[in-house]
Write a protein that holds these residues in place. Structure first.
Motif, PDB file in Angstrom:
ATOM      1  N   SER A  84     -47.751  10.517  53.864  1.00  0.00           N
ATOM      2  CA  SER A  84     -47.147  11.933  54.752  1.00  0.00           C
ATOM      3  C   SER A  84     -48.252  12.363  54.780  1.00  0.00           C
ATOM      4  N   VAL A  85     -49.011  12.988  55.321  1.00  0.00           N
ATOM      5  CA  VAL A  85     -50.152  13.983  55.448  1.00  0.00           C
ATOM      6  C   VAL A  85     -49.672  15.159  55.775  1.00  0.00           C
ATOM      7  N   LEU A  86     -50.650  15.928  55.142  1.00  0.00           N
ATOM      8  CA  LEU A  86     -50.674  17.643  55.480  1.00  0.00           C
ATOM      9  C   LEU A  86     -52.056  17.922  55.744  1.00  0.00           C
ATOM     10  N   GLU A  87     -52.038  18.605  56.857  1.00  0.00           N
ATOM     11  CA  GLU A  87     -53.111  19.008  57.514  1.00  0.00           C
ATOM     12  C   GLU A  87     -53.674  20.754  57.518  1.00  0.00           C
ATOM     13  N   ILE A  88     -54.308  21.409  56.708  1.00  0.00           N
ATOM     14  CA  ILE A  88     -54.152  22.490  56.529  1.00  0.00           C
ATOM     15  C   ILE A  88     -55.454  22.452  57.356  1.00  0.00           C
ATOM     16  N   GLY A  89     -55.158  23.568  58.188  1.00  0.00           N
ATOM     17  CA  GLY A  89     -56.360  24.442  59.573  1.00  0.00           C
ATOM     18  C   GLY A  89     -56.441  23.375  60.381  1.00  0.00           C
ATOM     19  N   CYS A  90     -55.140  22.886  61.448  1.00  0.00           N
ATOM     20  CA  CYS A  90     -54.899  22.940  62.265  1.00  0.00           C
ATOM     21  C   CYS A  90     -55.155  22.579  63.760  1.00  0.00           C
ATOM     22  N   LYS A 102     -45.205  10.730  58.902  1.00  0.00           N
ATOM     23  CA  LYS A 102     -44.761  12.289  58.004  1.00  0.00           C
ATOM     24  C   LYS A 102     -46.091  12.844  58.590  1.00  0.00           C
ATOM     25  N   VAL A 103     -46.312  14.365  58.987  1.00  0.00           N
ATOM     26  CA  VAL A 103     -46.951  14.286  59.150  1.00  0.00           C
ATOM     27  C   VAL A 103     -47.170  16.085  59.001  1.00  0.00           C
ATOM     28  N   ILE A 104     -47.499  16.920  58.791  1.00  0.00           N
ATOM     29  CA  ILE A 104     -47.346  18.377  59.028  1.00  0.00           C
ATOM     30  C   ILE A 104     -48.430  18.820  59.102  1.00  0.00           C
ATOM     31  N   GLY A 105     -49.124  19.886  60.050  1.00  0.00           N
ATOM     32  CA  GLY A 105     -49.725  20.817  60.477  1.00  0.00           C
ATOM     33  C   GLY A 105     -49.886  21.521  59.966  1.00  0.00           C
ATOM     34  N   THR A 106     -50.364  22.548  59.402  1.00  0.00           N
ATOM     35  CA  THR A 106     -50.507  24.295  59.105  1.00  0.00           C
ATOM     36  C   THR A 106     -52.158  24.925  59.279  1.00  0.00           C
ATOM     37  N   ASP A 107     -51.826  26.288  59.773  1.00  0.00           N
ATOM     38  CA  ASP A 107     -53.146  27.210  60.028  1.00  0.00           C
ATOM     39  C   ASP A 107     -52.837  28.681  59.530  1.00  0.00           C
ATOM     40  N   ILE A 108     -53.603  29.099  59.046  1.00  0.00           N
ATOM     41  CA  ILE A 108     -53.683  30.396  58.692  1.00  0.00           C
ATOM     42  C   ILE A 108     -53.699  31.243  59.966  1.00  0.00           C
ATOM     43  N   SER A 109     -53.860  30.891  61.055  1.00  0.00           N
ATOM     44  CA  SER A 109     -53.922  32.244  62.373  1.00  0.00           C
ATOM     45  C   SER A 109     -52.240  31.986  63.007  1.00  0.00           C
ATOM     46  N   SER A 110     -51.738  32.589  63.122  1.00  0.00           N
ATOM     47  CA  SER A 110     -50.832  32.920  64.005  1.00  0.00           C
ATOM     48  C   SER A 110     -50.843  33.023  65.782  1.00  0.00           C
ATOM     49  N   VAL A 111     -51.421  32.834  66.104  1.00  0.00           N
ATOM     50  CA  VAL A 111     -52.065  32.525  67.595  1.00  0.00           C
ATOM     51  C   VAL A 111     -52.102  30.224  67.172  1.00  0.00           C
ATOM     52  N   CYS A 112     -52.656  30.193  66.444  1.00  0.00           N
ATOM     53  CA  CYS A 112     -51.936  29.097  66.628  1.00  0.00           C
ATOM     54  C   CYS A 112     -50.593  28.483  66.427  1.00  0.00           C
ATOM     55  N   LEU A 113     -50.435  28.618  65.696  1.00  0.00           N
ATOM     56  CA  LEU A 113     -48.766  28.490  65.468  1.00  0.00           C
ATOM     57  C   LEU A 113     -47.627  28.293  65.850  1.00  0.00           C
ATOM     58  N   ASP A 114     -48.590  30.357  67.052  1.00  0.00           N
ATOM     59  CA  ASP A 114     -47.365  30.099  67.818  1.00  0.00           C
ATOM     60  C   ASP A 114     -47.458  29.872  69.152  1.00  0.00           C
ATOM     61  N   HIS A 115     -48.615  28.725  69.273  1.00  0.00           N
ATOM     62  CA  HIS A 115     -48.730  27.927  70.703  1.00  0.00           C
ATOM     63  C   HIS A 115     -47.629  27.319  71.013  1.00  0.00           C
ATOM     64  N   TYR A 128     -46.978   9.041  36.577  1.00  0.00           N
ATOM     65  CA  TYR A 128     -47.641   9.788  36.574  1.00  0.00           C
ATOM     66  C   TYR A 128     -48.952  10.024  37.046  1.00  0.00           C
ATOM     67  N   ARG A 129     -49.712   8.752  38.097  1.00  0.00           N
ATOM     68  CA  ARG A 129     -49.993   8.374  38.537  1.00  0.00           C
ATOM     69  C   ARG A 129     -51.529   8.978  39.610  1.00  0.00           C
ATOM     70  N   PHE A 130     -51.754   9.349  39.684  1.00  0.00           N
ATOM     71  CA  PHE A 130     -51.921  10.861  40.650  1.00  0.00           C
ATOM     72  C   PHE A 130     -52.371   9.666  42.116  1.00  0.00           C
ATOM     73  N   ARG A 131     -51.825   9.668  43.343  1.00  0.00           N
ATOM     74  CA  ARG A 131     -51.785   8.787  44.639  1.00  0.00           C
ATOM     75  C   ARG A 131     -52.270  10.160  45.840  1.00  0.00           C
ATOM     76  N   SER A 132     -52.184  11.422  45.986  1.00  0.00           N
ATOM     77  CA  SER A 132     -52.628  11.633  47.068  1.00  0.00           C
ATOM     78  C   SER A 132     -54.353  11.178  46.625  1.00  0.00           C
ATOM     79  N   ARG A 133     -54.615  11.717  48.330  1.00  0.00           N
ATOM     80  CA  ARG A 133     -56.280  11.741  48.266  1.00  0.00           C
ATOM     81  C   ARG A 133     -56.335  12.925  49.203  1.00  0.00           C
ATOM     82  N   VAL A 134     -57.259  13.557  49.175  1.00  0.00           N
ATOM     83  CA  VAL A 134     -58.010  14.730  49.529  1.00  0.00           C
ATOM     84  C   VAL A 134     -58.983  14.332  50.716  1.00  0.00           C
TER      85      VAL A 134
END
Ligand code: SAM
Length: 71
Positions: A35-41, A56-69, A7-13
């Motif tokens: 594995s990288v999660l970029e919040i606000g890509c 293994k990279v996922i970018g996500t953003d709150i803006s649908s305009v950015c994601l629709d790009h 149960y060792r926490f291996r994630s880094r922020v």
């Protein structure tokens, strides 16, 4: 039986004030097996840089305009 290693926490922020600082951390922090999660890509500029260091990279953003790009 559970032990500490299971149960060792291996994630880094990584959080910085500016995008430049954030990008500069990539070579010293991201490893090929990560594995990288970029919040606000936004437009994915940093996501593309991250993809040069791990597959293994996922970018996500709150803006649908950015994601629709990308669709
Ligand atoms: C300075 S830009 C990010 C730049 C990008 N990370 C790069 O390196 O090129 C900030 C982004 O964060 C997004 N954002 C703000 N609040 C958010 C939230 N709660 N969840 C996801 N994305 C968010 C904004 O829509 C904007 O695209």
């Amino acid at each position: 039986m559970a032990n500490e290693r299971q149960y060792r926490f291996r994630s880094r922020v990584i959080a910085t004030r500016g995008v430049r600082e954030y990008r500069q951390t990539i070579p010293s922090v991201v490893r090929p097996a990560d594995s990288v999660l970029e919040i606000g890509c936004e437009w994915g500029t940093t996501t593309a840089l991250l993809a040069q260091h791990t597959r293994k990279v996922i970018g996500t953003d709150i803006s649908s305009v950015c994601l629709d790009h990308w669709t």
